[in-house]
Design an enzyme around this catalytic site. Structure first.
Site, PDB file in Angstrom:
ATOM      1  N   CYS A 256      27.218  28.098  54.523  1.00  0.00           N
ATOM      2  CA  CYS A 256      26.289  27.773  53.434  1.00  0.00           C
ATOM      3  C   CYS A 256      26.840  28.039  52.040  1.00  0.00           C
ATOM      4  O   CYS A 256      26.700  27.211  51.137  1.00  0.00           O
ATOM      5  CB  CYS A 256      24.948  28.466  53.644  1.00  0.00           C
ATOM      6  SG  CYS A 256      25.008  30.281  53.609  1.00  0.00           S
TER       7      CYS A 256
ATOM      8  N   HIS B 123      20.888  32.900  53.055  1.00  0.00           N
ATOM      9  CA  HIS B 123      21.225  31.484  52.929  1.00  0.00           C
ATOM     10  C   HIS B 123      21.490  31.211  51.448  1.00  0.00           C
ATOM     11  O   HIS B 123      20.905  31.852  50.575  1.00  0.00           O
ATOM     12  CB  HIS B 123      20.084  30.599  53.447  1.00  0.00           C
ATOM     13  CG  HIS B 123      20.414  29.136  53.424  1.00  0.00           C
ATOM     14  ND1 HIS B 123      21.612  28.647  53.903  1.00  0.00           N
ATOM     15  CD2 HIS B 123      19.718  28.060  52.969  1.00  0.00           C
ATOM     16  CE1 HIS B 123      21.627  27.326  53.747  1.00  0.00           C
ATOM     17  NE2 HIS B 123      20.487  26.948  53.184  1.00  0.00           N
TER      18      HIS B 123
ATOM     19  N   ASP C 153      20.147  21.243  48.773  1.00  0.00           N
ATOM     20  CA  ASP C 153      20.791  22.055  49.815  1.00  0.00           C
ATOM     21  C   ASP C 153      21.753  21.177  50.609  1.00  0.00           C
ATOM     22  O   ASP C 153      21.337  20.249  51.294  1.00  0.00           O
ATOM     23  CB  ASP C 153      19.724  22.653  50.742  1.00  0.00           C
ATOM     24  CG  ASP C 153      20.288  23.744  51.645  1.00  0.00           C
ATOM     25  OD1 ASP C 153      21.523  23.810  51.806  1.00  0.00           O
ATOM     26  OD2 ASP C 153      19.492  24.517  52.203  1.00  0.00           O
TER      27      ASP C 153
END
Length: 268
Positions: free
Chosen positions: A179, A237, A260
């Protein structure tokens, strides 16, 4: 002779050819003068990405270095990251990324016509940062198993080497990312195109697969945990926020917008 070009604030970003055309009587003379690149402009009040505060423009557009927070809620670790959005060849790589996307391949004319809209460009870039859609994306994600034959995601400390490797390997996804790597590279690309962008780290990060706004855990009558349901809570995250207005939603939604690039759920 000096030329001044004044582009509309909502003009499509990308590479342009500049051609001088002179008409004399019934004759037309054309001459190619060169190419220029048009980007989003956070200094321009009419642009959707306009950011009024100069200190924020310095931080979220021009700063090539940053810190990414990773780890867990009890032990947060700060990692340095080099965005390098102004390094040699980075702009070319970022513009080529737009032309490799599935959006462009499906309908080039419509795709290019929408490149004045940061909402749309953010969508395309978030898709292109990961290679999970067979779209020549920048990075493949890997969360389990061995990394011995490729780069362990923890070894990356900047975006430039990743984007250069992607180009050198003929736009084959670089292995591997997680991530914070997806978010770091995405920040580089969006800042390079003129969209103010930052990273957000969230600890004890809920992943609500069935979208009922709760994390569901199941137990049998004796209190033993049952391995059903796909909801989970991650240690942390990392994703991005970009600054632009939302004429589609109304002025109350102007400002930081969530993007994202980590491939968790299929978009659309």
């Amino acid at each position: 002779t000096n030329f001044t070009i004044t582009s509309p604030a909502n003009a499509v970003i990308g590479r342009y050819n500049l051609i001088l055309q002179v008409t004399s009587g019934n004759k037309i003379f054309s001459r190619f003068l060169g190419q220029f690149v048009l980007l989003f402009n956070p200094w321009c009040p009419g642009d959707d990405v306009y950011m009024a505060n100069e200190n924020e423009r310095q931080e979220y557009v021009l700063n090539e270095n940053g810190i990414i927070f990773v780890g867990n809620a009890k032990y947060m670790e700060a990692r340095g990251w080099y965005y390098g959005q102004f390094q040699d060849q980075l702009l070319n790589i970022c513009l080529t990324m737009l032309d490799l996307s599935l959006y462009y391949r499906q309908d080039a004319a419509i795709d290019v016509s929408r490149r004045g809209d940061p909402k749309y460009v953010g969508r395309v870039i978030s898709s292109m940062i990961n290679g999970n859609d067979n779209d020549n994306g920048v990075l493949l994600g890997k969360w389990q198993g061995s990394f011995h034959s490729h780069e362990n995601p923890s070894r990356w400390d900047g975006s430039v080497v990743i984007l250069q490797k992607w180009r050198q390997d003929n736009y084959k996804p670089v292995q591997y990312g997680q991530c914070w790597v997806f978010a770091g590279v995405m920040c580089t690309v969006l800042r390079c195109l003129g969209i103010p962008t930052r990273l957000v780290s969230n600890f004890n990060s809920a992943h609500d697969v069935d979208r009922n706004l709760s994390i569901d855990k199941y137990y049998d009558s004796s209190g033993k945990s049952l391995n059903i349901g796909k909801d989970s809570t991650w240690d942390y995250h990392v994703w991005n926020e970009s600054w632009f207005i939302r004429p589609d939603l109304g002025a109350a939604y102007n400002g930081w917008q969530v993007l994202d690039a980590t491939p968790q759920e299929q978009s659309k």
